[in-house]
Write a protein that holds these residues in place. Structure first.
Motif, PDB file in Angstrom:
ATOM      1  N   THR A   3       0.616  -0.932  -0.092  1.00 51.14           N
ATOM      2  CA  THR A   3      -0.061   0.571   0.035  1.00 51.14           C
ATOM      3  C   THR A   3       1.054   1.240  -0.005  1.00 51.14           C
ATOM      4  OG1 THR A   3      -0.234   0.103   2.218  1.00 51.14           O
ATOM      5  CG2 THR A   3      -1.852  -1.267   1.493  1.00 51.14           C
ATOM      6  N   GLU A   5       0.591   3.776   2.260  1.00 49.78           N
ATOM      7  CA  GLU A   5       1.229   3.515   3.684  1.00 49.78           C
ATOM      8  C   GLU A   5       2.421   3.460   3.487  1.00 49.78           C
ATOM      9  OE1 GLU A   5      -2.488   5.148   2.065  1.00 49.78           O
ATOM     10  OE2 GLU A   5      -2.070   3.594   1.935  1.00 49.78           O
ATOM     11  N   MET A 275      -0.979   1.191  -6.977  1.00 45.67           N
ATOM     12  CA  MET A 275      -1.566   2.401  -6.598  1.00 45.67           C
ATOM     13  C   MET A 275      -1.804   2.945  -8.025  1.00 45.67           C
ATOM     14  SD  MET A 275       1.812   4.985  -5.427  1.00 45.67           S
ATOM     15  CE  MET A 275       1.116   6.829  -6.122  1.00 45.67           C
ATOM     16  N   LYS A 337     -13.204   3.669 -10.329  1.00 48.30           N
ATOM     17  CA  LYS A 337     -11.968   2.833 -10.374  1.00 48.30           C
ATOM     18  C   LYS A 337     -11.676   1.480  -9.928  1.00 48.30           C
ATOM     19  CE  LYS A 337      -9.754   3.854  -5.921  1.00 48.30           C
ATOM     20  NZ  LYS A 337      -9.787   2.337  -5.649  1.00 48.30           N
ATOM     21  N   THR A 342      -5.268   2.346  -4.712  1.00 46.24           N
ATOM     22  CA  THR A 342      -5.305   4.052  -4.327  1.00 46.24           C
ATOM     23  C   THR A 342      -5.311   4.437  -5.387  1.00 46.24           C
ATOM     24  OG1 THR A 342      -4.843   2.821  -1.407  1.00 46.24           O
ATOM     25  CG2 THR A 342      -5.217   5.598  -2.285  1.00 46.24           C
ATOM     26  N   TYR A 344      -5.115   8.219  -6.746  1.00 47.52           N
ATOM     27  CA  TYR A 344      -4.505   9.580  -6.824  1.00 47.52           C
ATOM     28  C   TYR A 344      -5.546  10.902  -8.018  1.00 47.52           C
ATOM     29  CZ  TYR A 344      -1.396   8.123  -2.969  1.00 47.52           C
ATOM     30  OH  TYR A 344      -1.598   7.481  -1.988  1.00 47.52           O
ATOM     31  N   VAL A 380      -7.643  11.199  -2.715  1.00 53.40           N
ATOM     32  CA  VAL A 380      -7.207   9.822  -2.084  1.00 53.40           C
ATOM     33  C   VAL A 380      -8.338   9.511  -2.450  1.00 53.40           C
ATOM     34  CG1 VAL A 380      -6.260   9.129  -0.584  1.00 53.40           C
ATOM     35  CG2 VAL A 380      -5.165  11.095  -1.258  1.00 53.40           C
ATOM     36  N   LEU A 381      -8.740   8.506  -3.795  1.00 55.36           N
ATOM     37  CA  LEU A 381      -9.761   7.600  -3.087  1.00 55.36           C
ATOM     38  C   LEU A 381      -9.314   6.472  -2.715  1.00 55.36           C
ATOM     39  CD1 LEU A 381     -10.927   8.537  -6.847  1.00 55.36           C
ATOM     40  CD2 LEU A 381     -11.068   9.663  -4.701  1.00 55.36           C
ATOM     41  N   PRO A 382      -9.868   5.828  -1.050  1.00 52.56           N
ATOM     42  CA  PRO A 382      -8.914   4.920  -1.007  1.00 52.56           C
ATOM     43  C   PRO A 382      -9.620   3.256  -1.487  1.00 52.56           C
ATOM     44  CG  PRO A 382     -11.445   4.882  -0.003  1.00 52.56           C
ATOM     45  CD  PRO A 382     -11.072   6.389  -1.099  1.00 52.56           C
ATOM     46  N   PRO A 383      -8.599   2.150  -0.837  1.00 54.70           N
ATOM     47  CA  PRO A 383      -8.801   0.471  -1.936  1.00 54.70           C
ATOM     48  C   PRO A 383     -10.457   0.607  -1.276  1.00 54.70           C
ATOM     49  CG  PRO A 383      -7.466   1.059  -0.089  1.00 54.70           C
ATOM     50  CD  PRO A 383      -7.381   2.175  -0.657  1.00 54.70           C
ATOM     51  N   VAL A 394     -14.031  12.297   0.682  1.00 56.92           N
ATOM     52  CA  VAL A 394     -12.700  12.175   0.779  1.00 56.92           C
ATOM     53  C   VAL A 394     -11.360  13.030   1.203  1.00 56.92           C
ATOM     54  CG1 VAL A 394     -12.901  10.194  -1.536  1.00 56.92           C
ATOM     55  CG2 VAL A 394     -12.165  12.431  -1.804  1.00 56.92           C
TER      56      VAL A 394
END
Length: 407
Positions: A3, A5, A275, A337, A342, A344, A380-383, A394
């Motif tokens: 990820t 992060e 990502m 998506k 993730t 961006y 940031v569009l999360p998984p 978001v």
């Protein structure tokens, strides 16, 4: 795949033995935006003398215990000109803002509270010790820490350092960053590309990003997609604090950068991140050099720089975090998506009441140069989600200092 992060955390952990870089002594004007490498400690009191904070009259408070006291005016004291003699008992002196109190005086009365009567001053109220006096050392005492090591130098810190007599500061060295674009198709900026050729835009864009992040870019000539060319280019990058390569880290037959780095002795930690844009991204160490293998598409290059390289360079420079603000906003349009990634999203930002509205750029194609500018945030569009509705809240990484004036 890691990820984003986890990838960022692993990068910073790997750099912790190298960060921050050693200090260097620079003129005050060159210290702004850099981290102090040692405490700033004055060797004298600040201010170095007791001074008046008003235009008025300096006196011994004991000589004007009641309103109506009348004292002869012994002399005048101006800023930058200390009194030639102590203040005689039972008298006062005319004094101006910033002027040093004469020996014997312990109070000042503002001129609005004093009536002149020839060569004497009549005080309308009782004097108080310390009134309108800036005491010696009241700002900083000699030997006290004025600014702690690790603090980022701002214009006020420059003024403070100058005020205590410093002409230079010891700050963390800026990271030296070698930038190596790769690809047979690249021609220098200013050239007219032939069939199948592209102007090397990533090299200059990365150099600008390095400067903005606080580093010193070293832009190398592009390397061809050949082992010998890559080896020679990597040799030129030795000794840098960080190396950024652009392109050639994916899995194609001509993606040779990863292998070239490993042959040169670099130890890569990872080379894919879950990502978009920027999935083919590599990181490792080459001795004391941090190595970042960035993808070749322009938007992917700059997004991965923002997420991973920028905080790494700031850590090397002794600067905290990424230097960016993360806020919450609402999407101005629905988005679809890959659920496992993730994403961006490059967005303009506008205020709507107390909220921020995130307006995606017209194109999010990572190979389009036009999609690398004109945005103030990365939404940031999360998984775990394949679709986000219009108005969905978001997180957004704000890239501009004042998004409320973004167009």
């Amino acid at each position: 795949m890691l990820t984003p992060e986890t990838a960022r955390a692993r990068i910073l952990a790997a750099l912790s033995p190298l960060a921050p870089l050693p200090g260097e002594r620079v003129p005050l004007a060159d210290a702004v935006g850099r981290a102090l490498a040692e405490d700033l400690v004055p060797d004298r009191d600040l201010p170095a003398f007791a001074a008046s904070t008003m235009d008025g009259y300096a006196l011994r408070a004991a000589d004007a215990r009641r309103a109506g006291a009348r004292l002869p005016i012994a002399f005048e004291v101006y800023a930058g000109r200390p009194a030639a003699a102590p203040l005689p008992p039972g008298s006062c002196c005319r004094i101006f803002t910033g002027a040093p109190l004469p020996e014997g005086a312990d109070a000042v009365e503002m001129q609005e509270e004093v009536r002149r009567a020839g060569k004497a001053a009549v005080f309308r109220r009782a004097a108080e010790p310390g009134r309108f006096v800036r005491a010696r050392g009241s700002d900083l005492a000699a030997g006290a820490v004025a600014i702690a090591a690790g603090t980022v130098v701002d214009p006020g810190a420059v003024g403070l350092a100058a005020g205590i007599g410093r002409a230079e500061l010891v700050v963390r060295r800026r990271p030296r960053v070698a930038i190596l674009p790769t690809g047979d198709e690249l021609v220098p900026p200013g050239s007219i590309p032939g069939p199948g050729e592209l102007v090397d835009s990533n090299g200059l864009a990365l150099a600008a990003a390095v400067r903005e992040a606080g580093g010193e870019p070293i832009l190398l000539r592009p390397a061809r997609d050949e082992a010998a060319s890559l080896a020679a280019a990597l040799a030129a990058a030795r000794g840098a604090d960080a190396l950024l390569t652009s392109g050639g880290v994916s899995v194609g037959e001509r993606d040779l950068v990863r292998a070239a780095l490993e042959r040169a002795g670099a130890r890569l930690d990872f080379w894919r991140v879950a990502m978009r844009p920027g999935k083919p991204f590599a990181f490792g160490l080459w001795g004391a050099t941090a190595v970042f293998g960035l993808p070749g598409n322009p938007a992917s290059t700059l997004v991965t720089f923002e997420l991973f390289v920028r905080p790494a360079l700031r850590a090397l420079a002794g600067l905290p975090g990424s230097g960016r603000v993360v806020a919450t906003g609402r999407l101005a349009a629905a988005q679809e998506k890959p659920a496992e990634l993730t994403v961006y999203l490059r967005c303009r930002v506008r205020p709507s009441g107390d909220e921020l509205v995130l307006e995606p750029l017209r194109t999010q194609v990572s190979g389009n140069l036009s999609s690398t500018t004109g945005h103030a945030a990365l939404a940031v569009l999360p998984p775990g989600r394949a679709r986000l509705a219009r108005g969905a809240r978001v997180r957004a990484i704000l890239l501009a200092a004042d998004v409320r004036h973004d167009g």
